[in-house]
Motif scaffolding. Structure first.
Motif, short mmCIF file in Angstrom:
data_model
loop_
_atom_site.label_atom_id
_atom_site.label_comp_id
_atom_site.label_asym_id
_atom_site.label_seq_id
_atom_site.Cartn_x
_atom_site.Cartn_y
_atom_site.Cartn_z
N ASN A 243 1.42 0.18 2.62
CA ASN A 243 2.04 -0.35 1.41
C ASN A 243 1.70 -1.81 1.14
O ASN A 243 2.23 -2.42 0.22
N GLY A 244 0.81 -2.38 1.96
CA GLY A 244 0.32 -3.72 1.71
C GLY A 244 1.09 -4.85 2.37
O GLY A 244 0.88 -6.01 2.04
N GLU B 221 -6.76 2.61 1.91
CA GLU B 221 -5.87 3.61 2.52
C GLU B 221 -6.35 5.01 2.19
O GLU B 221 -6.96 5.23 1.15
N ILE B 222 -6.04 5.98 3.08
CA ILE B 222 -6.32 7.38 2.77
C ILE B 222 -5.28 7.96 1.81
O ILE B 222 -5.54 8.95 1.14
N VAL C 23 -1.62 3.38 -1.84
CA VAL C 23 -2.43 2.50 -2.68
C VAL C 23 -1.68 2.13 -3.96
O VAL C 23 -1.66 0.97 -4.38
N GLN C 24 -1.04 3.10 -4.58
CA GLN C 24 -0.25 2.83 -5.79
C GLN C 24 0.89 1.86 -5.48
O GLN C 24 1.15 0.93 -6.25
N THR D 7 -6.71 -6.52 -4.21
CA THR D 7 -7.35 -5.31 -4.74
C THR D 7 -7.22 -4.17 -3.74
O THR D 7 -7.54 -4.35 -2.56
N PHE D 8 -6.77 -3.02 -4.22
CA PHE D 8 -6.56 -1.87 -3.34
C PHE D 8 -7.36 -0.67 -3.84
O PHE D 8 -7.48 -0.44 -5.04
N PHE D 9 -7.90 0.09 -2.89
CA PHE D 9 -8.66 1.28 -3.25
C PHE D 9 -8.47 2.36 -2.20
O PHE D 9 -8.07 2.09 -1.06
N GLU D 10 -8.75 3.60 -2.59
CA GLU D 10 -8.61 4.72 -1.69
C GLU D 10 -9.87 4.88 -0.84
O GLU D 10 -10.98 4.54 -1.27
#
Length: 320
Positions: free
Chosen positions: A56-57, A76-77, A82-83, A93-96
């Motif tokens: 969750n960051g 994250e998987i 990520v949301q 910046t977050f990505f799957e």
């Protein structure tokens, strides 16, 4: 039980966990410890960092606050995680993980916090890590430690199959998501295969830190940890019974405040959570001094013993 060594099953498992509010927050003691170690690394004032398995960051935020001049990313998987991270930390910046091909050879520094013990394929994950990193780069990994002599190690060896080689030396009490427990030299050997050398190492939870996290868990967990049904012999039985007499009262003393903080730190509270907070408030205030005492003891141990390898948690820094 589901086989979490299967990739698709693992993704489903963690999607469900994050949907239920998995690892929404960590306590200040842990976040401050991570920040202290990050500062010890003497990284340059600018760069590009990746929080690998960011959840969750929570620690993505710690990295960004510690290195404000850096661009900080998280992967994250779990699409749910990520949301959540994007909503909580808009300046990162977050990505799957399924989008990893867009981020090859981009990062100067990779960080993970309690990730490697969860991954289905230990050899494959180091290949994945290597693909994210530039030729000259560094890594910091924080994870459970299997070195001899920690408080939890000494409890585990009192039990039959307390440390199970068939399950990559997992300790017997660990949750289903933990697929292994590496020693520090084993981890370093994996890193060596991709060209990284161990430069700094720190360890926590030799004794007081372990007592701190154990007694801030639940009475149910302490009963599981000190269960006598699988002990090796009569001498082990005596030791386990003695441990229960020590740990269980300490857990009950701290439990109201531990539960209060758990609910208070939820970032998506329901009406029922607010009602529980109101009910718990007075017991929690009575419980708080005991909670704070063990935090203090753990913090003192960390400052005194963080280079001693018999901790149950390790902080390993590598460069190439």
């Amino acid at each position: 039980m589901k086989d979490l060594h299967d990739k698709e099953t693992s993704v489903e498992f963690y999607e469900d966990r994050y949907e239920q509010g998995y690892m929404e927050e960590w306590d200040d003691l842990k976040k401050n410890k991570v920040k202290e170690v990050l500062l010890e690394l003497k990284l340059p004032p600018t760069g590009k960092a990746l929080d690998f398995g960011c959840g969750n960051g929570v620690f993505t935020r710690v990295i960004k606050d510690t290195f404000p001049g850096w661009q900080v990313f998280g992967v994250e998987i779990s699409s749910i995680a990520v949301q959540n991270a994007r909503k909580r930390i808009p300046d990162c910046t977050f990505f799957e993980a399924s989008d990893s091909h867009n981020y090859k050879d981009q990062f100067d520094f990779l960080f993970s916090h309690h990730v490697i013990e969860h991954v289905p394929d230990i050899n494959e994950i180091f290949e994945v890590i290597n693909e994210y990193l530039k030729p000259q780069s560094s890594q910091l990994h924080i994870l459970p430690c299997g070195n001899k002599g920690s408080y939890e190690y000494e409890i585990s060896i009192l039990n039959k199959n307390g440390i199970d080689p068939k399950k990559e030396n997992r300790f017997f009490y660990e949750e289903p998501g933990h697929l292994r427990r590496l020693k520090s030299d084993e981890f370093a050997a994996y890193e060596k295969k991709i060209g990284f050398d161990l430069k700094k190492e720190f360890y926590s939870n030799q004794e007081y830190g372990a007592i701190n996290w154990i007694t801030k868990s639940s009475p149910r967990f302490v009963k599981k940890l000190t269960n006598t049904s699988n002990v090796l012999d009569n001498e082990s039985l005596k030791k386990i019974k003695k441990l229960r007499k020590k740990l269980l009262p300490l857990t009950y003393l701290q439990f109201p405040y531990s539960k209060y903080l758990e609910i208070k730190n939820k970032w998506r509270k329901k009406l029922s959570d607010h009602i529980k907070l109101a009910i718990l408030f007075l017991p929690a205030m009575i419980s708080k001094p005991f909670y704070s005492y063990w935090d203090k003891k753990a913090a003192e141990e960390w400052q005194k013993n963080k280079t001693q390898k018999n901790g149950s948690e390790m902080f390993l820094f590598f460069t190439r």
